[in-house]
Design an enzyme around this catalytic site. Structure first.
Site, mmCIF file in Angstrom:
data_model
loop_
_atom_site.group_PDB
_atom_site.id
_atom_site.type_symbol
_atom_site.label_atom_id
_atom_site.label_comp_id
_atom_site.label_asym_id
_atom_site.label_seq_id
_atom_site.Cartn_x
_atom_site.Cartn_y
_atom_site.Cartn_z
ATOM 1 C CE LYS A 1 -24.531 41.877 -12.261
ATOM 2 N NZ LYS A 1 -24.922 40.999 -12.129
ATOM 3 N N PRO B 1 -19.082 39.097 -16.157
ATOM 4 C CG PRO B 1 -18.554 40.282 -18.304
ATOM 5 C CD PRO B 1 -18.508 38.564 -16.983
ATOM 6 C CD GLU B 2 -20.135 41.106 -9.849
ATOM 7 O OE1 GLU B 2 -19.914 42.098 -9.569
ATOM 8 O OE2 GLU B 2 -19.710 40.431 -9.916
#
Length: 417
Positions: free
Chosen positions: A60, A2-3
């Protein structure tokens, strides 16, 4: 992993399903790695009965502001996520539109669950999951407006979407740092939220080679890099990280699933891969040409590749023959008949080529599997995992090198290329 855009997606769904509601029950599994500087029991006690105000993010990292401290601050690492019982489409790889009425059922509680919030409205639950245990859950005991002023958020750079980026500041950092531009984009102390695929997308649109040093970019390239950074991050976040809605001219659409013939754009331009700052980077050589100093010269991997392979093959055959000659002499001294010259060269070389092909194929598959891996592994356990992975690769190379008689350093150099 996940970014920035995927975190935006999670924040969106937390605010949609949890904000304004009270947590009537909390279930947490003990995990001394994921729960950072706290425990599962302390987390349950701190969250039980609290009201969710809203969720926010910085790159993030994201956090849930409660009606009173402490507040949970979270990071997904490589495989973390929050699953919503009422929103199966919330998963960032889902190909289901939000307006779809036919929603898939979710296994509950989900696998690899670390904690579950059961909200006051029946059936509305949210679970933090993490298969690889590289995510982090912290409790920050400060007023909500102070969260970004304490660790771990205070060490991070600005979020391009939440904070915006000052163009002059951005260019100033590029001039001051002599670092491959891809590695600089991944530096969370510079900009928050840019990970591997986002960094590749930015450089693709800016037409900049990922290995070019940041301080060798021209003024025009600096401006283009700034504009591409803002464009990619804003567009991805506006679409909540839903890749099915990304523009068709994005590199993202064509970089995955590398096959035997490699990846290519619709017009046939080849997508190449190179390691930059320990990460596998996708780029298009015909568009992203280095115009200044680079960490590794393109020519070493490009136009001279064929001739270099011929020279390496000749050296390998020579090394194989030399080692087999020495072995034959030793056997002769013990009364064992040495093999003929043809036997000495032909069989080991043939076997060596087959094993080399297998190793190269294995290396390609390994790079593909690890393409989305997180650059920041925070705990000692993460470091141990990384070292064990490297050790396995070295052992596999050593087995192959030992069976062919090829010097290990030379074989390793070829595999990296």
């Amino acid at each position: 992993m996940p970014e920035i855009s995927e975190i935006t997606r999670v924040v969106h769904y937390i605010n949609r399903y949890l904000a304004g509601k009270v947590i009537k029950n909390v279930v947490a599994n003990e995990d001394a790695i994921v729960f950072k500087d706290t425990t599962s029991s302390a987390f349950v006690k701190a969250m039980l009965g609290k009201k969710v105000v809203e969720a926010k993010q910085q790159g993030k990292y994201f956090w849930i502001e409660m009606d009173s401290p402490p507040h949970p601050v979270m990071h997904f690492g490589m495989t973390g996520w929050i699953t919503f019982s009422k929103a199966p489409e919330a998963h960032y790889r889902a190909d289901m539109a939000e307006e779809d009425d036919d929603k898939e059922e979710i296994e509950w509680p989900p696998r690899f669950m670390k904690f579950v919030f059961e909200m006051e409205d029946e059936g509305n639950n949210a679970a933090f999951t993490d298969a690889r245990r590289l995510g982090r859950v912290r409790l920050i005991d400060v007023p909500a407006e102070q969260i970004r002023k304490v660790s771990p958020l205070k060490e991070n750079g600005p979020d391009p979407v939440v904070d915006g980026l000052d163009e002059d500041w951005f260019k100033g950092v590029l001039n001051q740092r002599k670092k491959p531009v891809k590695a600089l984009l991944l530096d969370q102390g510079f900009i928050s939220g840019v990970g591997n695929w986002v960094g590749d997308e930015i450089l693709y649109h800016a037409r900049i080679h990922p290995e070019q040093y940041s301080n060798t970019l021209s003024k025009a390239q600096q401006k283009q890099l700034y504009e591409s950074t803002m464009y990619v991050c804003k567009t991805a976040c506006e679409l909540l990280g839903d890749s099915s809605k990304f523009p068709e001219d994005w590199l993202f659409k064509y970089r995955w699933g590398k096959g035997k013939k490699g990846n290519a754009l619709p017009n046939g331009e080849k997508i190449d891969f190179v390691k930059v700052g320990g990460r596998t980077s996708a780029y298009v050589k015909t568009r992203q040409k280095a115009t200044g100093g680079t960490a590794v010269k393109e020519e070493a991997r490009g136009s001279d590749e064929d001739s270099g392979e011929v020279k390496k093959s000749a050296k390998k055959r020579k090394a194989i023959k030399t080692e087999e000659d020495e072995t034959s002499v030793k056997k002769g001294k013990r009364g064992i008949k040495p093999k003929t010259e043809d036997e000495e060269v032909k069989t080991p070389a043939k076997r060596g080529r087959k094993k080399a092909a297998k190793v190269e194929e294995s290396q390609s598959e390994e790079e593909e599997e690890n393409r989305e891996e997180e650059e920041e592994e925070e705990s000692e356990v993460e470091v141990k995992i990384s070292r064990k992975g490297k050790s396995r690769v070295k052992e596999e190379k050593a087995v192959v090198d030992g069976s062919t008689g090829t010097p290990a350093g030379r074989r390793s150099s070829r595999l990296k290329k």
